[in-house]
Design an enzyme around this catalytic site. Sequence first.
Site, PDB file in Angstrom:
ATOM      1  N   SER A  51       0.824  -1.218   0.000  1.00 34.77           N
ATOM      2  CA  SER A  51       0.000   0.000   0.000  1.00 34.77           C
ATOM      3  C   SER A  51       0.855   1.265   0.000  1.00 34.77           C
ATOM      4  O   SER A  51       1.846   1.367   0.720  1.00 34.77           O
ATOM      5  CB  SER A  51      -0.899   0.011   1.237  1.00 34.77           C
ATOM      6  OG  SER A  51      -1.560   1.258   1.323  1.00 34.77           O
ATOM      7  N   LYS A  53     -13.688  -4.046   1.540  1.00 29.16           N
ATOM      8  CA  LYS A  53     -14.506  -2.847   1.271  1.00 29.16           C
ATOM      9  C   LYS A  53     -16.013  -3.086   1.400  1.00 29.16           C
ATOM     10  O   LYS A  53     -16.755  -2.161   1.717  1.00 29.16           O
ATOM     11  CB  LYS A  53     -14.201  -2.294  -0.120  1.00 29.16           C
ATOM     12  CG  LYS A  53     -12.852  -1.634  -0.214  1.00 29.16           C
ATOM     13  CD  LYS A  53     -12.648  -1.003  -1.584  1.00 29.16           C
ATOM     14  CE  LYS A  53     -11.233  -0.506  -1.724  1.00 29.16           C
ATOM     15  NZ  LYS A  53     -10.974   0.140  -3.004  1.00 29.16           N
ATOM     16  N   ASN A  83     -14.508   2.780   1.517  1.00 32.22           N
ATOM     17  CA  ASN A  83     -13.042   2.734   1.613  1.00 32.22           C
ATOM     18  C   ASN A  83     -12.505   3.683   2.674  1.00 32.22           C
ATOM     19  O   ASN A  83     -11.301   3.705   2.908  1.00 32.22           O
ATOM     20  CB  ASN A  83     -12.399   3.041   0.249  1.00 32.22           C
ATOM     21  CG  ASN A  83     -12.457   4.507  -0.068  1.00 32.22           C
ATOM     22  OD1 ASN A  83     -13.482   5.161   0.138  1.00 32.22           O
ATOM     23  ND2 ASN A  83     -11.359   5.051  -0.543  1.00 32.22           N
ATOM     24  N   ASP A  92     -13.234   6.636  -3.135  1.00 30.56           N
ATOM     25  CA  ASP A  92     -12.768   6.175  -4.463  1.00 30.56           C
ATOM     26  C   ASP A  92     -13.667   6.765  -5.539  1.00 30.56           C
ATOM     27  O   ASP A  92     -13.211   7.192  -6.604  1.00 30.56           O
ATOM     28  CB  ASP A  92     -12.918   4.646  -4.592  1.00 30.56           C
ATOM     29  CG  ASP A  92     -11.862   3.878  -3.816  1.00 30.56           C
ATOM     30  OD1 ASP A  92     -10.775   4.431  -3.582  1.00 30.56           O
ATOM     31  OD2 ASP A  92     -12.131   2.708  -3.458  1.00 30.56           O
ATOM     32  N   GLY A 140     -14.548  -4.474 -16.354  1.00 29.31           N
ATOM     33  CA  GLY A 140     -14.509  -4.970 -14.975  1.00 29.31           C
ATOM     34  C   GLY A 140     -15.813  -4.643 -14.271  1.00 29.31           C
ATOM     35  O   GLY A 140     -16.512  -3.680 -14.640  1.00 29.31           O
ATOM     36  N   GLY A 151     -15.961  -5.253 -10.583  1.00 30.46           N
ATOM     37  CA  GLY A 151     -15.638  -5.424  -9.160  1.00 30.46           C
ATOM     38  C   GLY A 151     -15.903  -4.137  -8.381  1.00 30.46           C
ATOM     39  O   GLY A 151     -16.675  -3.273  -8.816  1.00 30.46           O
ATOM     40  N   LYS A 188     -21.711 -10.987 -13.489  1.00 28.49           N
ATOM     41  CA  LYS A 188     -21.437  -9.870 -12.567  1.00 28.49           C
ATOM     42  C   LYS A 188     -21.683  -8.520 -13.242  1.00 28.49           C
ATOM     43  O   LYS A 188     -22.143  -7.567 -12.609  1.00 28.49           O
ATOM     44  CB  LYS A 188     -19.992  -9.946 -12.065  1.00 28.49           C
ATOM     45  CG  LYS A 188     -19.883 -10.761 -10.778  1.00 28.49           C
ATOM     46  CD  LYS A 188     -18.449 -10.988 -10.369  1.00 28.49           C
ATOM     47  CE  LYS A 188     -17.747  -9.774  -9.828  1.00 28.49           C
ATOM     48  NZ  LYS A 188     -16.332 -10.077  -9.483  1.00 28.49           N
ATOM     49  N   TYR A 212      -2.163   2.723 -11.310  1.00 26.17           N
ATOM     50  CA  TYR A 212      -1.119   3.752 -11.226  1.00 26.17           C
ATOM     51  C   TYR A 212       0.275   3.149 -11.084  1.00 26.17           C
ATOM     52  O   TYR A 212       1.258   3.872 -10.985  1.00 26.17           O
ATOM     53  CB  TYR A 212      -1.403   4.770 -10.109  1.00 26.17           C
ATOM     54  CG  TYR A 212      -1.474   4.192  -8.722  1.00 26.17           C
ATOM     55  CD1 TYR A 212      -2.683   3.803  -8.193  1.00 26.17           C
ATOM     56  CD2 TYR A 212      -0.324   4.028  -7.953  1.00 26.17           C
ATOM     57  CE1 TYR A 212      -2.764   3.257  -6.924  1.00 26.17           C
ATOM     58  CE2 TYR A 212      -0.391   3.493  -6.685  1.00 26.17           C
ATOM     59  CZ  TYR A 212      -1.611   3.103  -6.177  1.00 26.17           C
ATOM     60  OH  TYR A 212      -1.681   2.563  -4.916  1.00 26.17           O
TER      61      TYR A 212
END
Length: 289
Positions: free
Chosen positions: A24, A75, A96, A111, A135, A137, A163, A232
């Site tokens: 992190s 989360k 978050n 976020d 995605g 998620g 999903k 990133y």
Amino acid sequence: MLNNPIIGARTNILCVIGHPIEHSMSPVMHNAALNDLSLDYIYLAFDIPPNDLEKAILGFKKSNMKGINVTIPHKEAIIHYLDELDPLSKQIGAVNTIKNEGGVLLGRNTDALGAKQALLDGGFKIEGKKALILGAGGAARAISFALSEKMGEIFISNRTEEKAIKLAKELQDKTKIKATGKDMSEKTLRSLAYSVDILINTTPIGMYPKIDISPISKDLLNENLFIFDIIYNPLQTRLLKDAKKIGSKTLNGLDMFVNQGAIAFEWWTGKKPNVKLMKEIIIEELGNK
Ligand code: ATR
């Protein structure tokens, strides 16, 4: 390096919890900003496996832990232990950032706001636009709900199609946006890539260490498509390199990450952090890896 007041019995504690957590960037980013303002706070990281989440959070609640960032895989599960959620994090179903107000735990999703702010600062006008999100998620959920108020239409494309369909349905049920869930096959991406204004990658494809892969073939990109990759590390993913070659406008995940941290910092401390410094420290850290 620290010019903070000496860490003592009254020092306020902030932290990030996740599993794993050792990579992190949040501690380095927040401690630099706290140090810059000489605030009597320290930001730590705790590796909390899912089975220990309840014990950890109940312990933090009774301590001088003033703020908590929550990352993968907690989360969604964390919501169970919180006392209040803001409307956006309630819609998203993920938190978050937590503020501990004397034993009352408040949850937000910075976020979502961080991504929206990054897009606005990156010159993308959201109003009425069509997005293709790769995605389905946690990050895709946060970004799609954050954009749903102003965006015209959202397509979600995911490896596990069910999903994507589920998230699209939730978006339609909880907001006014028109949303469709799809698979992530080349055929599907081909049919969508030319009909949208922005492509947002929320999958980990292209993230360090597998930096040579992209979630979408270069042939399917076009110069009118704004490309936002929330990764990133590295700052320039294969997707963004391909996009730049074609002449598309691009945005990497650094601003989203720094923005989510800055919003959390201000919520916890009541002070605006030095965002430029936060960015620089992450770029420096990435260079040292
Ligand atoms: P985050 O909170 O970062 O969004 P997540 O909730 O684990 O993390 O979601 C990761 C997303 O990336 C998921 O949509 C996942 O697809 P599945 O739903 O099929 O698991 C997607 N993803 C992860 N690895 C992938 C890969 N190698 N190829 C395609 N999609 C991938």
